[in-house]
Design a protein around this motif. Structure first.
Motif, short mmCIF file in Angstrom:
data_model
loop_
_atom_site.label_atom_id
_atom_site.label_comp_id
_atom_site.label_asym_id
_atom_site.label_seq_id
_atom_site.Cartn_x
_atom_site.Cartn_y
_atom_site.Cartn_z
N ASN A 23 -5.86 -0.57 0.42
CA ASN A 23 -4.56 -1.20 0.61
C ASN A 23 -4.10 -1.81 -0.70
N SER A 25 -0.56 -3.41 -1.13
CA SER A 25 0.80 -3.67 -0.62
C SER A 25 1.73 -4.24 -1.68
N LYS A 69 2.07 1.72 -0.14
CA LYS A 69 1.35 0.46 0.09
C LYS A 69 -0.13 0.67 0.39
N SER A 70 -0.51 1.91 0.66
CA SER A 70 -1.93 2.20 0.88
C SER A 70 -2.20 3.65 0.50
#
Length: 96
Positions: A23, A25, A69-70
């Protein structure tokens, strides 16, 4: 200062695909997603990197979500030799 979060450990059956999530973000538009791995006492080894598009090379595939974001590193046929610490790192591209 972009940060990445990853699971602390993962198990995978030998010969099966290993999916390693990351992740990030707070990623910015010009940051590339780099994956490295470190086996035992060796130095880090480059695995793959990408900006927006999914990437594939001889070692792995990198799947990046639409919003960036990931991402997920996929080792298509994991073996014991792939046992390592995998690092997901964000880096801005610098062109000289």
């Amino acid at each position: 200062d972009a940060k990445t979060t990853q699971p602390t450990s993962m198990d995978c059956a030998e010969g099966r695909a290993a999916n390693l999530p990351c992740n990030h973000s707070t990623i910015s538009a010009n940051e590339y997603i780099h994956w490295y791995r470190q086996i035992h006492s060796q130095g880090p080894q480059y695995v793959i990197h990408g900006l927006k598009n999914n990437e594939t090379n001889a070692m792995a595939s990198l799947i990046i979500t639409e919003d960036r974001k990931s991402s997920t590193l996929i080792l298509p046929h994991a073996t014991l030799r792939d046992t390592a610490v995998y690092y997901c790192i964000l880096r801005v591209a610098h062109w000289d």
